[in-house]
Design a protein around this motif. Structure first.
Motif, PDB file in Angstrom:
ATOM      1  N   CYS A  88       0.995  -1.261   0.058  1.00  0.00           N
ATOM      2  CA  CYS A  88       0.242   0.008  -0.069  1.00  0.00           C
ATOM      3  C   CYS A  88       0.881   1.285  -0.039  1.00  0.00           C
ATOM      4  O   CYS A  88       2.064   0.891   0.081  1.00  0.00           O
TER       5      CYS A  88
ATOM      6  N   CYS B  94       1.540   3.393   2.189  1.00  0.00           N
ATOM      7  CA  CYS B  94       2.456   3.639   3.432  1.00  0.00           C
ATOM      8  C   CYS B  94       3.615   2.473   3.569  1.00  0.00           C
ATOM      9  O   CYS B  94       4.539   2.540   4.127  1.00  0.00           O
ATOM     10  N   GLY B  95       3.317   1.349   2.639  1.00  0.00           N
ATOM     11  CA  GLY B  95       4.510   0.150   2.735  1.00  0.00           C
ATOM     12  C   GLY B  95       4.149  -0.601   4.057  1.00  0.00           C
ATOM     13  O   GLY B  95       4.582  -1.768   3.994  1.00  0.00           O
ATOM     14  N   GLU B  96       3.294  -0.451   4.905  1.00  0.00           N
ATOM     15  CA  GLU B  96       3.232  -1.221   6.215  1.00  0.00           C
ATOM     16  C   GLU B  96       1.884  -2.475   5.946  1.00  0.00           C
ATOM     17  O   GLU B  96       1.692  -3.030   6.810  1.00  0.00           O
ATOM     18  N   GLY B  97       1.142  -2.310   4.804  1.00  0.00           N
ATOM     19  CA  GLY B  97      -0.077  -3.037   4.837  1.00  0.00           C
ATOM     20  C   GLY B  97       0.133  -4.347   4.861  1.00  0.00           C
ATOM     21  O   GLY B  97      -1.074  -5.056   5.205  1.00  0.00           O
TER      22      GLY B  97
ATOM     23  N   CYS C   1      -0.807  -0.318   9.185  1.00  0.00           N
ATOM     24  CA  CYS C   1      -0.949   0.370   8.081  1.00  0.00           C
ATOM     25  C   CYS C   1      -1.709   1.583   8.215  1.00  0.00           C
ATOM     26  O   CYS C   1      -2.943   1.661   9.044  1.00  0.00           O
ATOM     27  N   ALA C   2      -1.312   2.673   7.735  1.00  0.00           N
ATOM     28  CA  ALA C   2      -1.861   4.285   8.122  1.00  0.00           C
ATOM     29  C   ALA C   2      -2.799   4.736   6.687  1.00  0.00           C
ATOM     30  O   ALA C   2      -3.337   5.805   6.834  1.00  0.00           O
ATOM     31  N   CYS C   3      -2.976   3.589   5.575  1.00  0.00           N
ATOM     32  CA  CYS C   3      -3.604   4.142   4.504  1.00  0.00           C
ATOM     33  C   CYS C   3      -5.089   4.078   4.462  1.00  0.00           C
ATOM     34  O   CYS C   3      -5.594   3.093   5.416  1.00  0.00           O
TER      35      CYS C   3
HETATM   36 ZN   LIG Z   1      -0.678   1.441   4.292  1.00  0.00          ZN
END
Ligand SMILES: [Zn+2]
Length: 489
Positions: free
Chosen positions: A347, A349-352, A358-360
């Motif tokens: 995603c 933010c990359g943390e998905g 995830c912050a998205c």
């Molecule tokens: Zn994310």
């Protein structure tokens, strides 16, 4: 007077024979070239004229007509210079008629009469068989890869004229220049704290399964991908010839004129142009990264950042193993049979891949995953989540699996798979079948997904040296596609 000289032109990675007919007649001095020449071929007049004059030969003050046959084939590049010069010399009686019998000529001329390198020498040498081929001295090692002793190298037009007049012999093939050895492929043991990534690499190599790694920046996907050629088996002679031909046509063979023996690794940047990926350019087509990766690995880092046109261009080679490139100059087909390895963020933010990290927003995630079309995503048998490795595992010094160990397992697994061809596949263990049935019921798996998953499970079983696919192998295969949901559009 008329002369006909045999030569060849490059169309993609394939050479096409060309007969260069030169007619010299009385009339107003002039030079006409016909038979679908490109700009570089048209400009040959100036190069040939200057080269003849600098070599102590004469440029006729008469009417010169050059016809490149067959007239329906487009001719590109400067490689026809030498054949045109030979035609002029024979047609004007400066060389004895018949001295070019049984010979073909490919080479670019410098204004000083020197013979210069032309790309694609292997394909040109193929196309001019069975006649002996005369090429620039710097290209003779490459030409002799396919033509052996039937390739002669000369360094200048005046030397060549002397030889054809019977006043000298062909120069010996120069010794291979020493090139620095290719940098060793880094060892898999350097990759720490990524057991799933290393395992996925091995499964990809053993079963030729395309691999998508989904993880945040810094999860080591590039480190993993560049180690993949190390665990792939060395190229067979046939593959080696295909790869060498493509690299020769692109003009990127090392100067020692040896066959490419290791699987290539190509990692184009996402800002690379679509033409540089698929090949093409002007009339003289150049192979793109997709073809240069043939029988090796094509690695697309940050796949989500590649232009949609570039990603869609991958679909044909992934299905057919070749890529067809169409331009104004016609259509050529390049080999493009590669193992695709890609990496992308789950995603923006990359943390998905990690629940809760995830912050998205849902809309951002949906927009991001739409960059990857469902048919392209479907090409990846392996879609693995990669986390940033645990710092303690990075520091504790326990190395991962060594490349040599992994490569031996890959070779053994491929041998098992080959030995099984034509025989009835042993059925999946009932526990494995039950696991698959439950995934189908849950809707985690479609009928199409089931086929792919079964193939991966078979590769996992081959790597484990197992006769039939057990429940463990199915579970492992499920794990190797577990990041699919995070990137499904
Ligand atoms: Zn994310």
């Amino acid at each position: 007077m008329l002369a006909s000289i045999s030569s060849a032109t490059l169309a993609g990675a394939v050479g096409r024979p060309v007969a260069v007919e030169v007619h010299v007649s009385n009339g107003l001095p002039g030079f006409t070239i016909v038979g679908l020449p490109d700009t570089a071929v048209r400009e040959s007049r100036d190069r040939v004229r200057a080269a003849l004059l600098s070599s102590g030969l004469t440029w006729p003050l008469r009417r010169v007509t050059v016809n490149l046959a067959p007239s329906g084939v487009r001719k590109g590049g400067a490689g026809l210079d030498l054949a045109i010069a030979m035609g002029v010399l024979v047609a004007t009686g400066q060389l004895p008629a018949g001295c070019t019998e049984g010979l073909s000529f490919c080479g670019e001329l410098g204004l000083n009469g020197s013979l210069r390198h032309v790309p694609g020498m292997i394909a040109l040498a193929d196309a001019t068989a069975p006649s002996a081929l005369v090429v620039p001295l710097c290209d003779v090692r490459e030409a002799s890869l396919v033509r052996g002793g039937a390739a002669h190298g000369v360094s200048s037009l005046s030397d060549l004229a002397q030889i054809l007049r019977g006043l000298g012999g062909w120069p010996a093939i120069p010794p291979a220049p020493s090139v620095p050895p290719a940098p060793a492929i880094p060892d898999l043991a350097d990759v720490r704290g990524q057991p799933l990534g290393c395992h996925a690499l091995e499964v990809a190599a053993a079963g030729q399964h395309h691999l998508l790694m989904v993880g945040p920046p810094g999860s080591g996907n590039t480190m993993l991908a560049e180690r993949l050629p190390g665990i792939l088996p060395a190229l067979t002679l046939e593959e080696s010839l295909v790869v060498t031909r493509v690299h020769s046509a692109a003009g990127c063979l090392p100067p020692d004129g040896a066959l490419v023996s290791r699987p290539p690794f190509r990692a184009p940047h996402h800002q690379a142009s679509v033409v540089s990926l698929v090949g093409g350019g002007s009339w003289s087509f150049r192979p793109g990264e997709i073809s240069l990766a043939t029988h090796g690995v094509l690695f697309l880092d940050e796949m989500g950042e590649f232009p949609v046109a570039a990603l869609e261009a991958l679909r044909q080679p992934l299905e057919e193993g070749v890529i067809r490139v169409s331009r104004a100059g016609g259509t050529v087909t390049f080999p493009a049979q590669f193992l695709l390895v890609a990496a992308m963020n789950p995603c923006p933010c990359g943390e998905g891949v990690f629940p809760g990290a995830c912050a998205c927003s849902a809309a951002e995630r949906a927009r991001y995953s739409r960059r990857l079309s469902a048919p392209l995503l479907d090409r990846f048998d392996l879609v693995v989540p990669l986390a940033r490795p645990d710092p303690e595992k990075l520091l504790d010094g326990t190395p991962g699996v060594r490349t040599a160990v992994s490569a031996a397992r890959v070779t053994a697994a491929r041998t098992r798979a080959v030995a099984r061809t034509g025989t009835a596949e042993p059925p999946i263990h009932p526990d494995g079948s039950r696991l698959l049935a439950s995934k189908l019921r849950e809707g985690v798996l479609t009928a199409r997904g089931l086929r792919k998953l079964t193939r991966v499970a078979r590769t996992v079983a081959d790597l484990a040296g197992a006769e039939r696919v057990e429940e463990d192998h199915v579970a492992d295969a499920l794990c190797l596609r577990s990041a699919r949901a995070t990137v499904t559009p």
